[in-house]
Motif scaffolding. Structure first.
Motif, short mmCIF file in Angstrom:
data_model
loop_
_atom_site.label_atom_id
_atom_site.label_comp_id
_atom_site.label_asym_id
_atom_site.label_seq_id
_atom_site.Cartn_x
_atom_site.Cartn_y
_atom_site.Cartn_z
N UNK A 261 -53.54 -47.84 19.99
CA UNK A 261 -52.41 -47.52 19.14
C UNK A 261 -52.85 -47.28 17.69
N UNK A 262 -53.85 -48.01 17.24
CA UNK A 262 -54.34 -47.82 15.88
C UNK A 262 -54.97 -46.46 15.70
N UNK A 263 -55.78 -46.04 16.67
CA UNK A 263 -56.55 -44.80 16.54
C UNK A 263 -55.91 -43.61 17.25
N UNK A 264 -54.69 -43.74 17.71
CA UNK A 264 -54.01 -42.63 18.38
C UNK A 264 -54.03 -41.39 17.49
N UNK A 265 -54.66 -40.33 17.97
CA UNK A 265 -54.82 -39.11 17.17
C UNK A 265 -53.50 -38.40 16.92
N UNK A 266 -52.49 -38.71 17.70
CA UNK A 266 -51.20 -38.04 17.56
C UNK A 266 -50.17 -38.87 16.80
N UNK A 267 -50.63 -39.86 16.08
CA UNK A 267 -49.68 -40.62 15.28
C UNK A 267 -49.98 -42.08 15.13
N UNK A 268 -51.23 -42.48 15.33
CA UNK A 268 -51.60 -43.86 15.09
C UNK A 268 -51.72 -44.14 13.60
N UNK B 237 -61.20 -39.38 10.16
CA UNK B 237 -61.78 -38.28 9.38
C UNK B 237 -62.18 -37.09 10.26
N UNK B 238 -61.68 -37.02 11.48
CA UNK B 238 -62.04 -35.92 12.37
C UNK B 238 -61.70 -34.56 11.78
N UNK B 239 -60.52 -34.42 11.22
CA UNK B 239 -60.10 -33.14 10.65
C UNK B 239 -60.85 -32.81 9.37
N UNK B 240 -61.06 -33.82 8.53
CA UNK B 240 -61.64 -33.57 7.21
C UNK B 240 -63.15 -33.45 7.23
N UNK B 241 -63.80 -34.16 8.13
CA UNK B 241 -65.26 -34.16 8.17
C UNK B 241 -65.82 -33.67 9.51
#
Length: 523
Positions: free
Chosen positions: A100-107, A157-161
């Motif tokens: 839940x913390x790292x959910x890429x769609x809204x965590x 940081x997947x999108x930014x880095x």
């Protein structure tokens, strides 16, 4: 002459094209499109706050609260409702806080990373940026306390880095950074800047309360280091105390459900939703916790527990302590009838044991507590016993117990405990004094255990840190610890595949990925 004329005409043409291009670009911009320069990061912050309180509740209840013997349960066709009662593994609930913390769609990790990026270096979002930093500390402190080393500096940081396999930072580095973040962000909060009241579902933009939250979190995290690095702990506790922590129960941090009907599941208190389910038995009050309340004539008992002889019918509730009892941890439906606590003549069978009082703690529009005034006062009491602050340990202890009891009214007005009841309890259970520090630590942290009821993550963390209350470990067949008290949860099963190199290096550094390995501050 012709060449000069052509050059002049070409220059005018370029200027014209340039003007046409600029106009064309503006004309073709979608006025409704969401872009980084026009998206308000406050929307992300609101959602992050909500999702910090929603979705991971089975982790805090099924593991945290049962590890520390506040809840107990029986097996149900091979499935354990509250798995920590017996130190058994359940993939979904072992992983839920991480997922839940790292959910890429809204965590919360992704939402807060985006909010930080969009508010950074923008004066109009000054206070929002600091609030996000403080909230991120709350989120990651829970995560690292339950698992140990976790992705932190590269998380979200997947999108930014374009980094989709973030490294696991050591818990020591995480704690050092979180404490520094709290110090810097809290100091920069400014009541003269925009407050973002509409976006803040915790404090409605009240900067004074945010400052108290920042220092109260600093106190909690500072005290967490008391065993591993006492000098570091002392330094941060002093900063928190000087800064100003919670001063009443009205400062408590909680997120409240807003749908009492349950029609909109995203808006209900998820923890209450589990506890309110009347078609099954979502755990019972553990004998350890029940006996502590009953044996000390604690006024919280009558509001906290109830017997539902028919679990599907709330009208069967009985709150008379004389007819109640807690369920011993580590039993199942086969071993229960052999336990001395079991009354075979009772037609309620397993439901002869006390459960949560649903009218108080299972309201779908009720609060989920994260950090309270009572907790902070008890931590300060311990700090005073240690000589880290100059406060009166006895008064801080009384404040802590009083705050914990007053806190029940935040769940429901019917659970209000009177001043006379609190005074009587404190008279019967005065502070033991500072001559025997170990006895003082035990008394303070046992009260902390009671004060953090229904905040299983924090209860589990402080029992590991302080060693109190002294709990007898469970040794259920085929449990994960061999009968030793748990030290952490396991990483999700897919981490060795999705983030193999970082996972392997972390396990080599921290220890075997199991329930026995201890986190850094617990070693």
């Amino acid at each position: 002459m012709k060449k000069k004329l052509y050059a002049v005409l070409f220059s005018f043409a370029l200027l014209g094209l340039s003007a046409c291009d600029n106009g064309f670009e503006e004309l073709n911009k979608d006025p409704n499109a969401v872009t980084a320069d026009r998206f308000n990061p406050a929307f992300l912050f609101t959602t992050a706050q909500l999702r910090t309180a929603k979705g991971d509740e089975s982790g805090t209840l099924y593991y945290g609260s049962t590890f520390v013997q506040q809840f107990a349960s029986l097996s149900n066709v091979g499935i354990f409702d509250f798995h920590g009662d017996k130190y058994v593994y359940h993939k979904g609930n072992n992983e839920v806080l991480w997922k839940k913390t790292f959910d890429a769609e809204g965590g919360p990790a992704k939402l807060l990373a985006d909010a930080l990026q969009l508010s950074k270096d923008k004066p109009e979002y000054h206070n929002l940026h600091q609030m996000v930093r403080i909230w991120r500390t709350l989120v990651f402190s829970r995560l690292t306390d339950m698992y140990g080393d976790v992705p932190y500096s590269e998380a979200g940081q997947g999108y930014y880095q374009q980094n989709y396999t973030p490294k696991y930072d050591t818990q020591k580095d995480i704690y050092y950074n979180m404490l520094s973040e709290l110090e810097d962000a809290t100091s920069k909060l400014d009541a003269n800047q925009p407050l973002f009241a509409a976006a803040d579902i915790a404090y409605n933009g009240a900067i004074a309360k945010w400052k108290k939250l920042g220092y109260s979190l600093m106190l909690r995290l500072g005290m967490r280091l008391s065993k591993v690095e006492p000098a570091t702990a002392e330094a941060w506790v002093k900063k928190a105390y000087a800064g100003g922590v919670f001063s009443s129960v009205d400062d408590n941090l909680f997120i409240k459900g807003t749908d009492a009907t349950g029609a909109q599941q995203e808006l209900v208190n998820g923890q209450s939703n589990i506890l309110s389910v009347s078609t099954r038995t979502p755990g019972k009050i553990a004998k350890t916790f029940f006996d502590f309340l009953k044996n000390n004539n604690d006024p919280r008992l009558k509001h906290t527990v109830a017997v539902y002889t028919d679990p599907t019918n709330v009208a069967t509730k009985n709150t008379d302590p004389a007819v109640q009892k807690g369920l011993p941890n580590g039993l199942d439906r086969i071993t229960l009838p052999k336990d001395p606590s079991y009354d075979p003549t009772n037609p309620a069978q397993e439901h002869q044991y006390s459960g949560i009082n649903r009218d108080v703690y299972a309201k779908l529009d009720g609060p989920r507590m994260f950090i309270t005034y009572g907790e902070t006062q008890l931590l300060l009491a311990e700090a005073a016993v240690r000589g880290w602050i100059t406060g009166d340990a006895a008064q801080l202890y009384r404040n802590g117990v009083t705050g914990a009891m007053k806190n029940l009214a935040k769940y429901d007005a019917s659970a209000t405990i009177s001043d006379a009841e609190i005074t009587a309890y404190l008279t019967a259970h005065p502070f033991v004094g500072t001559a025997d520090k170990e006895k003082a630590y035990e008394q303070i942290n046992t009260q902390y255990w009671a004060a953090t009821f229904l905040n299983g993550y924090e209860s589990f963390a402080n029992v590991r840190r302080s060693g109190y209350p002294k709990l007898t470990p469970i040794n259920y067949p085929d449990n994960e610890t061999g009968g030793r008290f748990p030290g952490r949860l396991r990483y999700p099963d897919d981490e060795p595949v999705l983030n193999r190199d970082h996972y392997n290096s972390t396990v080599a550094r921290q220890g075997t990925d199991n329930y026995i390995t201890k986190v850094w501050w617990d070693k």
